[in-house]
Design an enzyme around this catalytic site. Structure first.
Site, PDB file in Angstrom:
ATOM      1  N   GLY A 149      42.827  28.683  42.676  1.00 16.78           N
ATOM      2  CA  GLY A 149      43.967  29.586  42.719  1.00 16.78           C
ATOM      3  C   GLY A 149      44.545  29.759  44.106  1.00 16.78           C
ATOM      4  N   ASP A 208      32.386  31.410  34.509  1.00 20.03           N
ATOM      5  CA  ASP A 208      33.540  31.377  33.620  1.00 20.03           C
ATOM      6  C   ASP A 208      33.734  32.783  33.060  1.00 20.03           C
ATOM      7  OD1 ASP A 208      35.488  30.995  31.721  1.00 20.03           O
ATOM      8  OD2 ASP A 208      34.491  29.325  30.716  1.00 20.03           O
ATOM      9  N   LEU A 209      34.781  33.454  33.493  1.00 27.17           N
ATOM     10  CA  LEU A 209      34.990  34.841  33.078  1.00 27.17           C
ATOM     11  C   LEU A 209      35.337  34.970  31.604  1.00 27.17           C
ATOM     12  CD1 LEU A 209      36.786  36.501  36.113  1.00 27.17           C
ATOM     13  CD2 LEU A 209      34.348  36.288  35.606  1.00 27.17           C
ATOM     14  N   ALA A 240      41.476  34.742  37.305  1.00 29.22           N
ATOM     15  CA  ALA A 240      42.218  35.468  36.271  1.00 29.22           C
ATOM     16  C   ALA A 240      42.914  34.494  35.339  1.00 29.22           C
ATOM     17  CB  ALA A 240      43.265  36.384  36.911  1.00 29.22           C
ATOM     18  N   THR A 293      46.314  33.690  34.207  1.00 34.88           N
ATOM     19  CA  THR A 293      47.598  33.995  34.840  1.00 34.88           C
ATOM     20  C   THR A 293      48.806  33.395  34.115  1.00 34.88           C
ATOM     21  OG1 THR A 293      47.334  32.092  36.326  1.00 34.88           O
ATOM     22  CG2 THR A 293      46.552  34.239  37.118  1.00 34.88           C
ATOM     23  N   TYR A 335      49.723  39.929  29.283  1.00 34.94           N
ATOM     24  CA  TYR A 335      49.110  39.689  30.590  1.00 34.94           C
ATOM     25  C   TYR A 335      48.943  40.992  31.354  1.00 34.94           C
ATOM     26  CZ  TYR A 335      48.879  38.533  35.542  1.00 34.94           C
ATOM     27  OH  TYR A 335      48.524  38.496  36.876  1.00 34.94           O
TER      28      TYR A 335
END
Length: 297
Positions: A10, A36-37, A60, A62, A125
């Site tokens: 990112g 890995d969220l 995140a 995104t 989001y």
């Protein structure tokens, strides 16, 4: 000082890595497949291996428009995933900086958004990022939430890079002019994050340094203003440029609604941390110069 940051590719992560040596810190990116969220089991173990003095949660979901059709995945990553990182920070006894967004607001206020203003996200989001804020606040962690907006950099996908790409094949580009925001260089943001991390570690009992803060480029712009600045900077360096045709939001429909006012009031960050990001125009010019440098060498 060792800073563990979630994610690998990112804009914020790459900018932190680029700034680390000059700032005298070690930045350890922790991301997929190890972390890995979307499947946050094992987050604590992975972060513990980095031996951090501070954790930055920059990973995140995104994809703002795609989140409208994948709201559960966005919520799992941005909500539950952020909560898992916060719980890990509690177990490791280190401060956490959670990166959040202007999209937690509905854009209806006439003024730049303050930290104390009520949140009311318009999109899946935005709701997922607000859920992440709530999870962090409820975790018992030594937390700080840093909201930012309209981030661009030489890395990843962002508005500045998109404009330069479009200008290579188009003489004119239609750009929305009735949404206002605070364009933010990820490089400037990284400097701010590192400075905050150092202060949070050095002053663990200072409650005035904790809480919700806004961090964005100084000044305001519409997307059309930003595009014109990108094209002018590029033209000055012999790069691609195009005319901007100013259009309304209604003329550029997207699956996710965007706030018409994304401007962020960053005075609290200045008052408590002594930090202020520079005016956005100069930072855009620097970013464009960096992006054009390889083709000019």
């Amino acid at each position: 000082m060792r800073i563990a940051v979630t994610g690998r590719t990112g804009q914020v992560v790459q900018s932190l890595l680029a700034r680390a040596q000059a700032a005298g810190v070690t930045v350890i990116p922790v991301g997929r497949p190890e972390l890995d969220l979307a499947q946050p089991n094992g987050v604590e173990q992975v972060l513990a291996a980095a031996k951090p003095d501070c954790i930055i949660n920059a990973a995140a979901y995104t994809a703002v428009d795609r989140a409208e059709t994948e709201p559960e995945l966005a919520l799992r990553i941005n909500g539950a995933g952020a909560g898992a990182v916060a719980v890990a920070a509690v177990a490791l006894g280190v401060p956490l900086i959670q990166i959040s967004t202007d999209y937690v607001f509905d854009g209806m206020a006439p003024h730049p958004w303050r930290e104390s203003d009520a949140t009311a996200p318009l999109s899946a989001y935005g709701r997922s990022k607000l859920a992440g804020e709530d999870a962090v606040m409820a975790s018992g962690a030594d937390w700080t939430i840093l909201r930012t907006a309209w981030v661009y950099s030489p890395y990843g996908a962002n508005f500045v890079k998109t404009m330069l790409r479009l200008a290579e094949t188009r003489a004119e580009v239609g750009v929305v002019s009735d949404q206002l925001g605070s364009p933010t260089s990820a490089s400037d943001l990284a400097e701010t994050i590192i400075a905050m991390a150092k202060t949070l570690v050095a002053r663990p009992k200072d409650a005035t340094l904790r809480g919700v803060f806004h961090a964005a480029g100084t000044g305001e712009a519409s997307w059309a203003d930003l595009a014109e600045t990108v094209f002018a900077a590029s033209a000055a360096l012999g790069g691609p440029s195009a005319r901007v045709r100013r259009i309304a939001t209604i003329d550029y429909p997207t699956p996710a609604r965007r706030p018409s006012n994304s401007r962020l009031d960053c005075s609290l960050l200045a008052a408590r941390h002594g930090l202020c990001l520079p005016p956005w125009q100069g930072s855009v010019q620097s970013c464009v110069a960096t992006l054009l440098a390889p083709s000019r060498s």
